[in-house]
Motif scaffolding. Sequence first.
Motif, mmCIF file in Angstrom:
data_model
loop_
_atom_site.group_PDB
_atom_site.id
_atom_site.type_symbol
_atom_site.label_atom_id
_atom_site.label_comp_id
_atom_site.label_asym_id
_atom_site.label_seq_id
_atom_site.Cartn_x
_atom_site.Cartn_y
_atom_site.Cartn_z
ATOM 1 N N TYR A 635 0.822 -1.213 0.000
ATOM 2 C CA TYR A 635 0.000 0.000 0.000
ATOM 3 C C TYR A 635 0.860 1.270 0.000
ATOM 4 C CZ TYR A 635 -4.231 -2.731 0.994
ATOM 5 O OH TYR A 635 -5.279 -3.612 0.924
ATOM 6 N N ALA A 636 1.653 1.465 1.062
ATOM 7 C CA ALA A 636 2.363 2.741 1.217
ATOM 8 C C ALA A 636 3.454 2.928 0.175
ATOM 9 C CB ALA A 636 2.950 2.831 2.624
ATOM 10 N N LEU A 637 4.279 1.906 -0.031
ATOM 11 C CA LEU A 637 5.379 2.066 -0.971
ATOM 12 C C LEU A 637 4.881 2.188 -2.406
ATOM 13 C CD1 LEU A 637 8.338 2.241 -1.568
ATOM 14 C CD2 LEU A 637 8.488 -0.255 -1.513
ATOM 15 N N LEU A 638 3.887 1.390 -2.774
ATOM 16 C CA LEU A 638 3.346 1.515 -4.125
ATOM 17 C C LEU A 638 2.703 2.887 -4.319
ATOM 18 C CD1 LEU A 638 2.827 0.273 -6.854
ATOM 19 C CD2 LEU A 638 0.748 -0.790 -5.942
ATOM 20 N N ALA A 639 2.064 3.406 -3.289
ATOM 21 C CA ALA A 639 1.494 4.762 -3.372
ATOM 22 C C ALA A 639 2.590 5.789 -3.613
ATOM 23 C CB ALA A 639 0.734 5.081 -2.090
ATOM 24 N N ARG A 640 3.754 5.606 -2.993
ATOM 25 C CA ARG A 640 4.866 6.540 -3.216
ATOM 26 C C ARG A 640 5.324 6.505 -4.668
ATOM 27 N NH1 ARG A 640 10.024 5.797 0.553
ATOM 28 N NH2 ARG A 640 8.311 5.872 2.048
ATOM 29 N N ILE A 641 5.423 5.302 -5.222
ATOM 30 C CA ILE A 641 5.845 5.172 -6.620
ATOM 31 C C ILE A 641 4.826 5.827 -7.535
ATOM 32 C CG2 ILE A 641 6.287 3.527 -8.476
ATOM 33 C CD1 ILE A 641 7.380 1.606 -6.341
ATOM 34 N N LYS A 642 3.539 5.585 -7.279
ATOM 35 C CA LYS A 642 2.484 6.171 -8.108
ATOM 36 C C LYS A 642 2.536 7.693 -8.056
ATOM 37 C CE LYS A 642 0.378 2.365 -9.458
ATOM 38 N NZ LYS A 642 0.408 1.950 -10.883
ATOM 39 N N ALA A 643 2.698 8.214 -6.844
ATOM 40 C CA ALA A 643 2.764 9.669 -6.707
ATOM 41 C C ALA A 643 3.968 10.231 -7.450
ATOM 42 C CB ALA A 643 2.828 10.050 -5.228
ATOM 43 N N GLY A 644 5.104 9.530 -7.390
ATOM 44 C CA GLY A 644 6.299 9.988 -8.086
ATOM 45 C C GLY A 644 6.137 9.992 -9.592
ATOM 46 N N ARG A 645 5.224 9.171 -10.099
ATOM 47 C CA ARG A 645 4.972 9.126 -11.545
ATOM 48 C C ARG A 645 3.845 10.076 -11.953
ATOM 49 N NH1 ARG A 645 7.683 4.990 -13.945
ATOM 50 N NH2 ARG A 645 8.184 3.099 -12.779
ATOM 51 N N GLY A 646 3.324 10.842 -10.999
ATOM 52 C CA GLY A 646 2.271 11.799 -11.331
ATOM 53 C C GLY A 646 0.868 11.249 -11.209
ATOM 54 N N ALA A 647 0.722 10.021 -10.727
ATOM 55 C CA ALA A 647 -0.602 9.397 -10.584
ATOM 56 C C ALA A 647 -1.104 9.637 -9.172
ATOM 57 C CB ALA A 647 -0.522 7.913 -10.903
ATOM 58 N N ALA A 648 -1.429 10.891 -8.874
ATOM 59 C CA ALA A 648 -1.812 11.257 -7.509
ATOM 60 C C ALA A 648 -3.085 10.547 -7.071
ATOM 61 C CB ALA A 648 -1.988 12.765 -7.408
ATOM 62 N N GLU A 649 -4.039 10.401 -7.986
ATOM 63 C CA GLU A 649 -5.303 9.756 -7.601
ATOM 64 C C GLU A 649 -5.092 8.283 -7.273
ATOM 65 O OE1 GLU A 649 -9.639 8.631 -9.468
ATOM 66 O OE2 GLU A 649 -8.573 10.379 -10.260
ATOM 67 N N ALA A 652 -3.564 8.130 -3.877
ATOM 68 C CA ALA A 652 -4.544 8.410 -2.821
ATOM 69 C C ALA A 652 -5.467 7.219 -2.601
ATOM 70 C CB ALA A 652 -5.357 9.649 -3.184
ATOM 71 N N THR A 653 -5.846 6.549 -3.690
ATOM 72 C CA THR A 653 -6.725 5.375 -3.563
ATOM 73 C C THR A 653 -6.042 4.272 -2.770
ATOM 74 O OG1 THR A 653 -7.837 5.872 -5.646
ATOM 75 C CG2 THR A 653 -7.988 3.614 -4.851
ATOM 76 N N LEU A 654 -4.766 4.034 -3.062
ATOM 77 C CA LEU A 654 -4.027 3.008 -2.334
ATOM 78 C C LEU A 654 -3.943 3.346 -0.847
ATOM 79 C CD1 LEU A 654 -1.145 2.349 -4.865
ATOM 80 C CD2 LEU A 654 -2.626 0.572 -3.915
ATOM 81 N N LEU A 655 -3.666 4.592 -0.540
ATOM 82 C CA LEU A 655 -3.549 4.983 0.860
ATOM 83 C C LEU A 655 -4.888 4.864 1.583
ATOM 84 C CD1 LEU A 655 -1.180 8.074 0.477
ATOM 85 C CD2 LEU A 655 -0.588 5.800 1.329
ATOM 86 N N LEU A 674 1.085 4.403 6.596
ATOM 87 C CA LEU A 674 0.250 5.036 5.571
ATOM 88 C C LEU A 674 0.102 6.526 5.845
ATOM 89 C CD1 LEU A 674 -2.447 2.234 5.440
ATOM 90 C CD2 LEU A 674 -0.909 2.823 3.578
ATOM 91 N N GLY A 675 -0.059 6.870 7.117
ATOM 92 C CA GLY A 675 -0.157 8.290 7.463
ATOM 93 C C GLY A 675 1.120 9.032 7.139
ATOM 94 N N ALA A 676 2.242 8.405 7.414
ATOM 95 C CA ALA A 676 3.526 9.043 7.112
ATOM 96 C C ALA A 676 3.679 9.285 5.616
ATOM 97 C CB ALA A 676 4.669 8.172 7.627
ATOM 98 N N GLU A 677 3.272 8.308 4.818
ATOM 99 C CA GLU A 677 3.363 8.473 3.372
ATOM 100 C C GLU A 677 2.393 9.551 2.880
ATOM 101 O OE1 GLU A 677 4.676 8.399 -0.293
ATOM 102 O OE2 GLU A 677 5.594 7.272 1.364
#
Length: 905
Positions: A635-649, A652-655, A674-677
Amino acid sequence: MTTRPVAPSPAPVRLPHSASARFRAPAHVHNVIERRRLLDDLRAQDPGRLMVVHAPAGYGKTTLAVQWLSELQARGTTVAWLGLHRDDNDPHWFLTHLVDAVRQVLPAATESIDDLVDLLEQNAEDTRSYTLSALLDLIAEHDDGFVLAFDDWHLVDDDTVHRALLHLLDFAPPNLSIVLTSRRRPRLPLSRLRVRRQLTEIDADALRFDLDEAREFLVELNGLSLGNDDVARLSSGTDGWVAALQLVSLSLRDSADPDELIKGFSGRHHSIGEYLAENVLDSLPAWILDFLLATSVCDRLCGGLAGVLAGRTDGQAVLEELESRNLFLRPLDNEREWFRYHHLFVDHLRRRLDRDHPGRAETLHDRASRWFADHDLVPAAVTHALAGGDVRRATDLVEANAMAMVEHSRMTSLLGLLGRLPATAADDRPGLLMAVAWANCLLQRSEAAQSSLDRLRPALRRDESYEEMCSEADVAQACIDIYGDRTDRAEELVRRSLDRSGSYRPWVVGVAANIQSFCDIHAMRFVRARECQRWAQPIHARTTGPFAAVYGRCFAGIAALSQLDTVGAEEHLRGAVLLARESAGRRSHAAQLAGALLGELHHLRGQLDEAERLLEACSELGAESGVVDFMIAGYALLARIKAGRGAAEDAATLLTEGSRVADRLGLPRLHSALGAERISQLLARGRVREARRVAQDLPDGSSAPGGIGTRIDQLRSASLAAVYSAEQDHDRAVVLLEDLIRETRGHGQARTTLELSVQLAGAQERAARSMAAERTLSAVLSRALRAGVPQVVRDGGPQVRAVLDRLVTRARAGTAPESLPSADELAGVFSAGSPGAGRPVVALTGREAEILQMLDVGHSNQQLASALGVTVNTVKWYLKSIYGKLGAGNRTQAVSVARRTGLLG
């Protein structure tokens, strides 16, 4: 010491391969006529999406379907056949059988289909949707037309199975048609399909023999000397009922006075079928009648099974004799190895067996159960034991195979078999209750697992196995605890099993060692955690399945990563993935957990494409599996990768999904990660007030004692420091981070120390303390590059990038500290290629193009799911396919590529 029986191999785990006959359309039967009238009608119309043939028993539904499918096959269409049984009323078994049916006709896709079978063992609703979508994708890639044929659909009542069929109909690719035979009109949106001209419906009225067909069947095919009036009388009396006409032909062939039988025949009998069947059976030799009755208890027959049931050594020869006599026996394969009786006929045989031989059916079911058990066909053996009223034997069979299924990552299959037993069948079975506890625990069903353990302890018998069973129950309890991220009593619970490793089963000792390693990791005893796994390696090698060994390697990998030993971590984690894939399948529970941690390692190394691929394989079907460390990655790490690629939504869904899991399962460490991310991503977008609100809601370590509580406090403090820094409260941020670094360094948390040091350098840079920032970053750069984890530095953001740029300049000028790496090495830290560069664009399916249009107007995943009538995870599956085809990393890139290539206006 007494040990419980355990199957030595995974053979009983798989579905019965003798029932592979259910995956083949019945072979050609010589005593049927070609239904030219109906086939001509079918040839004259478009096959459409769905063909339904429904009528009561004995109307020739399957015969017509087989004739039509044979014609389609002659034209090049691929046909996957599934003969349904009562066990297909369970969604797990139905989907597993459906996947196996497709496997029979798409051998090139065997590896992908094996993945889907493994995936179904996770037993989540989203897993089922994903499996259906993946199956449709395989069919769509097939060059020719494709038919899924379901025989005897009336045996299915389960709503989930009906929804699965609707999914197939709603999302069928253009090359797919579905054929159903059923005794009743199926509960499907037939009107909707008819309006769209996608339905062909054939009912009893259409299936009845007309006069010409009755004449062809009675006179030309069966060689009866009948005049037109006789044929007309028989056709009228049976109302064109095919089975009744076949019984008429058998009656006339053996009748001493055919004319009298015809004259006396009318449709006024209470049951034409019963009357004619009795007439046929009464004329048979006694040994044939006895063989028919004895073998009627089975839905499928082969020579060996039939011989055991009838007490004969010539079972195969008798089956072939019955077929030659046209006694409603149909071969199920071209080799004529497996047969089945016509439903109408077998129903009558079973009634006659009960009437003429009370109690014999139970004996026959017992023989069938033992035959199937001897051939490792456990589900069928259980079915017959229950049909014979022998609940004890059925329970024995499940218990004997239960732990082998758990160790081979087949927990859902085990629970499915258990579901066939009475609710209280396992109450006095400690071994079975233990296996069920393990299965539920490993499927993250802590309440069900705890319930089994609570029922287990009172059922333990005080014999020589008592102590080991108590110890195993303690290990299972500890496993439930660590899945709940609690370590306060786990070490004590596993101590006895570790102390007596030489006498306890390898599975118990291996799991106990894994739990000890988990406790060591979260008590910051990383060296001891790895030593424990080195000690356990030969024990893992003696377990019958890969699960314990995979977990052991994963925990060794986590410990190695904590020490920044990436070489050792890769050895452990890659070994875990390979073992899981080879032993349990690429999509198995074990493989996904190991893959998530290997994805984390790839992320640290800056290999983001590979990290994303592995993490998505874990998260796209729900990452709420295993211990919290796996979930943080999914959840958290994949969300970081998504955010880094510009896929903010997407991030956010993963978090959000992860937070729901954390709340539902009561996992404060997951909530903290998750909160930290989320805070990190909010601060990167300048949303400082929102970040502060999230930080204020983070739990503190008092909610989880021990090292896990310490880690929760560390996550909270680091997040607060980030918020303070963004709010310009620089002194507070720097002091908090410096205190944290001293603490983590004292605990030997090398990875966490590195991450906090990079954060401190960024905070010092934001406070305009440039020299301090350079000193802080200089002190850890060599360690980061030596360990091969540049992503830790990249994640520091623009402030750390500015500090690094100055250090590069100083290195080039020769004024940097000698301890620093070369200028080129430093300059390479932030170099990364753009995602999807140079990837070819391929054609999208109609559904993918529809989704792409919705992406273009900004629909969220939830909006897409609602519009398409699917789950969010099914939407993710489609998005993954779109991204792969377009070479995009997120929805923004996908839309951009689609516009550039003309897929969007």
